[in-house]
Design an enzyme around this catalytic site. Sequence first.
Site, PDB file in Angstrom:
ATOM      1  N   ASN A 131       0.847  -1.197   0.000  1.00 34.03           N
ATOM      2  CA  ASN A 131       0.000   0.000   0.000  1.00 34.03           C
ATOM      3  C   ASN A 131       0.879   1.242   0.000  1.00 34.03           C
ATOM      4  O   ASN A 131       2.103   1.145  -0.034  1.00 34.03           O
ATOM      5  CB  ASN A 131      -0.954  -0.037   1.200  1.00 34.03           C
ATOM      6  CG  ASN A 131      -0.189  -0.072   2.495  1.00 34.03           C
ATOM      7  OD1 ASN A 131       0.527   0.857   2.845  1.00 34.03           O
ATOM      8  ND2 ASN A 131      -0.307  -1.186   3.223  1.00 34.03           N
ATOM      9  N   ASP A 145      -4.423  -6.458   5.333  1.00 35.07           N
ATOM     10  CA  ASP A 145      -5.434  -7.261   6.034  1.00 35.07           C
ATOM     11  C   ASP A 145      -5.495  -8.677   5.482  1.00 35.07           C
ATOM     12  O   ASP A 145      -5.931  -9.601   6.168  1.00 35.07           O
ATOM     13  CB  ASP A 145      -6.815  -6.609   5.893  1.00 35.07           C
ATOM     14  CG  ASP A 145      -6.901  -5.328   6.716  1.00 35.07           C
ATOM     15  OD1 ASP A 145      -6.375  -5.325   7.835  1.00 35.07           O
ATOM     16  OD2 ASP A 145      -7.472  -4.331   6.224  1.00 35.07           O
ATOM     17  N   LYS A 158       7.893 -17.584 -10.972  1.00 37.27           N
ATOM     18  CA  LYS A 158       7.115 -16.457 -11.504  1.00 37.27           C
ATOM     19  C   LYS A 158       5.839 -16.977 -12.186  1.00 37.27           C
ATOM     20  O   LYS A 158       5.908 -17.893 -13.017  1.00 37.27           O
ATOM     21  CB  LYS A 158       7.976 -15.691 -12.515  1.00 37.27           C
ATOM     22  CG  LYS A 158       7.300 -14.450 -13.034  1.00 37.27           C
ATOM     23  CD  LYS A 158       8.162 -13.715 -14.040  1.00 37.27           C
ATOM     24  CE  LYS A 158       7.331 -12.642 -14.710  1.00 37.27           C
ATOM     25  NZ  LYS A 158       7.905 -12.181 -15.948  1.00 37.27           N
ATOM     26  N   PRO A 177      -2.550 -11.968  10.497  1.00 41.04           N
ATOM     27  CA  PRO A 177      -2.812 -11.785  11.934  1.00 41.04           C
ATOM     28  C   PRO A 177      -3.020 -10.308  12.230  1.00 41.04           C
ATOM     29  O   PRO A 177      -2.322  -9.459  11.664  1.00 41.04           O
ATOM     30  CB  PRO A 177      -1.528 -12.297  12.600  1.00 41.04           C
ATOM     31  CG  PRO A 177      -0.482 -12.295  11.528  1.00 41.04           C
ATOM     32  CD  PRO A 177      -1.202 -12.428  10.212  1.00 41.04           C
ATOM     33  N   ASP A 178      -3.989  -9.998  13.096  1.00 43.02           N
ATOM     34  CA  ASP A 178      -4.206  -8.594  13.488  1.00 43.02           C
ATOM     35  C   ASP A 178      -3.254  -8.286  14.651  1.00 43.02           C
ATOM     36  O   ASP A 178      -3.485  -8.694  15.792  1.00 43.02           O
ATOM     37  CB  ASP A 178      -5.671  -8.373  13.877  1.00 43.02           C
ATOM     38  CG  ASP A 178      -5.966  -6.885  14.049  1.00 43.02           C
ATOM     39  OD1 ASP A 178      -5.106  -6.161  14.606  1.00 43.02           O
ATOM     40  OD2 ASP A 178      -7.043  -6.449  13.621  1.00 43.02           O
ATOM     41  N   ILE A 179      -2.190  -7.568  14.329  1.00 45.81           N
ATOM     42  CA  ILE A 179      -1.126  -7.313  15.316  1.00 45.81           C
ATOM     43  C   ILE A 179      -1.672  -6.483  16.481  1.00 45.81           C
ATOM     44  O   ILE A 179      -1.463  -6.795  17.658  1.00 45.81           O
ATOM     45  CB  ILE A 179       0.050  -6.565  14.647  1.00 45.81           C
ATOM     46  CG1 ILE A 179       0.566  -7.364  13.452  1.00 45.81           C
ATOM     47  CG2 ILE A 179       1.171  -6.289  15.647  1.00 45.81           C
ATOM     48  CD1 ILE A 179       1.442  -6.586  12.493  1.00 45.81           C
ATOM     49  N   LYS A 191     -13.399   0.450  15.953  1.00 45.07           N
ATOM     50  CA  LYS A 191     -12.098  -0.232  16.127  1.00 45.07           C
ATOM     51  C   LYS A 191     -11.599  -0.084  17.559  1.00 45.07           C
ATOM     52  O   LYS A 191     -11.054  -1.011  18.146  1.00 45.07           O
ATOM     53  CB  LYS A 191     -11.063   0.331  15.152  1.00 45.07           C
ATOM     54  CG  LYS A 191     -11.287  -0.162  13.732  1.00 45.07           C
ATOM     55  CD  LYS A 191     -10.337   0.451  12.706  1.00 45.07           C
ATOM     56  CE  LYS A 191     -10.732  -0.021  11.319  1.00 45.07           C
ATOM     57  NZ  LYS A 191     -10.056   0.631  10.222  1.00 45.07           N
ATOM     58  N   LYS A 225     -11.414  -3.695  19.273  1.00 47.66           N
ATOM     59  CA  LYS A 225     -10.050  -4.202  19.495  1.00 47.66           C
ATOM     60  C   LYS A 225      -9.567  -3.915  20.912  1.00 47.66           C
ATOM     61  O   LYS A 225      -8.396  -4.127  21.217  1.00 47.66           O
ATOM     62  CB  LYS A 225      -9.088  -3.579  18.479  1.00 47.66           C
ATOM     63  CG  LYS A 225      -9.378  -3.948  17.024  1.00 47.66           C
ATOM     64  CD  LYS A 225      -8.223  -3.574  16.093  1.00 47.66           C
ATOM     65  CE  LYS A 225      -8.593  -3.811  14.631  1.00 47.66           C
ATOM     66  NZ  LYS A 225      -7.452  -3.742  13.714  1.00 47.66           N
TER      67      LYS A 225
END
Length: 415
Positions: A209, A278, A288, A304-306, A336, A340
């Site tokens: 990103n 995500d 390739k 994994p959601d750190i 969130k 979280k």
Amino acid sequence: MNIVLGITGGIAAYKTPDLIRRLRERGADVQIVMTASAGEFVTETALQAVSGRPIRSNLWDREAEASMSHIELARWADVVLIAPATAEIMARLASGAAADLLTTLVLATEAPVAIAPAMNRVMWSNPAVQANRALLEERGVAILGPGRGSQACGETGAGRMLEPDELADIVTGPGFAPGETGGALSGKTVVITAGPTREPIDPVRYLTNRSSGKMGYALATAAARAGARVVLISGPVDLAPPRGVETRSVLSAADMHRATHDVISDADVFIASAAVADYRPVTAADKKIKKTGETMTLEMVRTPDILASVAALPDAPFTVGFAAETDNLLGYARGKLENKSLDMIVANCVRDGKAFDVDDNAVEVLWADGQQSFPTTGKSALAGELVDLIASRYEATRGTGTEPRLSIIRLNDQT
Ligand code: PMT
């Protein structure tokens, strides 16, 4: 505190004897290093009299080098302050030039470097000067000012050197030098994630990103200045590691998750400013992938959601998340925060090219029973304000005997 004061050739140099006096009043030892043109505006005699030390100006002065070489001087400094800093010195620092004593010393020091720009307002707003400012800021140089007001050239605007009193307060203030005691996060360990992650598709392709890491690196610098030991876990970015910060480089979300959990047991505060993927491709092909049909489907799986995994630890640090949203900013951010189990969330709007890979940002910070707005400003200045807020919320909730984690647990129970 040992301060190397670099003086360059701008009219504001006439204020430096006063600046030296004010630094010494605050207990600092001040060693002057002048550039050749600084002598056009202030005399060595005056500077030597107020600093009480011989002036250094020449890299090739054998006698001075024999008593304290430029490398020893670079090591001696707790802080290097360049005031006034002309457009010329900013350009030379940005380019990494080392043709004279001052620029060589800046390259050779591990101390924090601060500059107090002073120049005509049109020069200050010139894109070349602003590009150098941004580059220096990215590399961890503190840009002090400039202030606004009437200028020696008769014009009015931004470009005045900050007043000696203000400069002296900033550089001798608590936490300016990394590891200084007395800063708002003195004695604390802060773990910060920054930058993007890369999720491999095959040996030559990956998903990523637009995060540049600027926000996270600015937070790391600000936390170090506030006296914290800082561990920065960084995805692949094009930024120099901040001074005085332990930087660990990672690539994928899984790497970042591992590196975070390797150090999190030491952390008092965790700040998740990274833009973590995500999802990742279920498998990364080892050869390739060849072009075949008109379309191609990539099967993806959650990473994994750190942030959530840190907040869920039994002895979780004070945990700060970021929310990057294009719409319903506050609604999603509060979701969130609650889902979280965070202590705080920093919400930034990422619509219309905002926040990602730019130098400025505006954020809204939310916590269980409060909210604060931070209007658009440079990421460096914003990071300083966020660190102050984090330190004060940390103190209010984890400091001497208050209730806060309880309120977070109640919050979770309700959601
Ligand atoms: O790097 P810059 O160019 O300076 O830009 C700064 C920034 C826009 C990247 C930064 O300010 C920011 O918003 N970072 C968070 C971006 C993001 O991924 O937000 P999110 O809403 O998708 O994620 C919410 C939170 O969960 C974030 O704290 C994120 O770090 C964390 N997360 C997300 C997924 C995952 N697998 N693990 C996580 O820890």
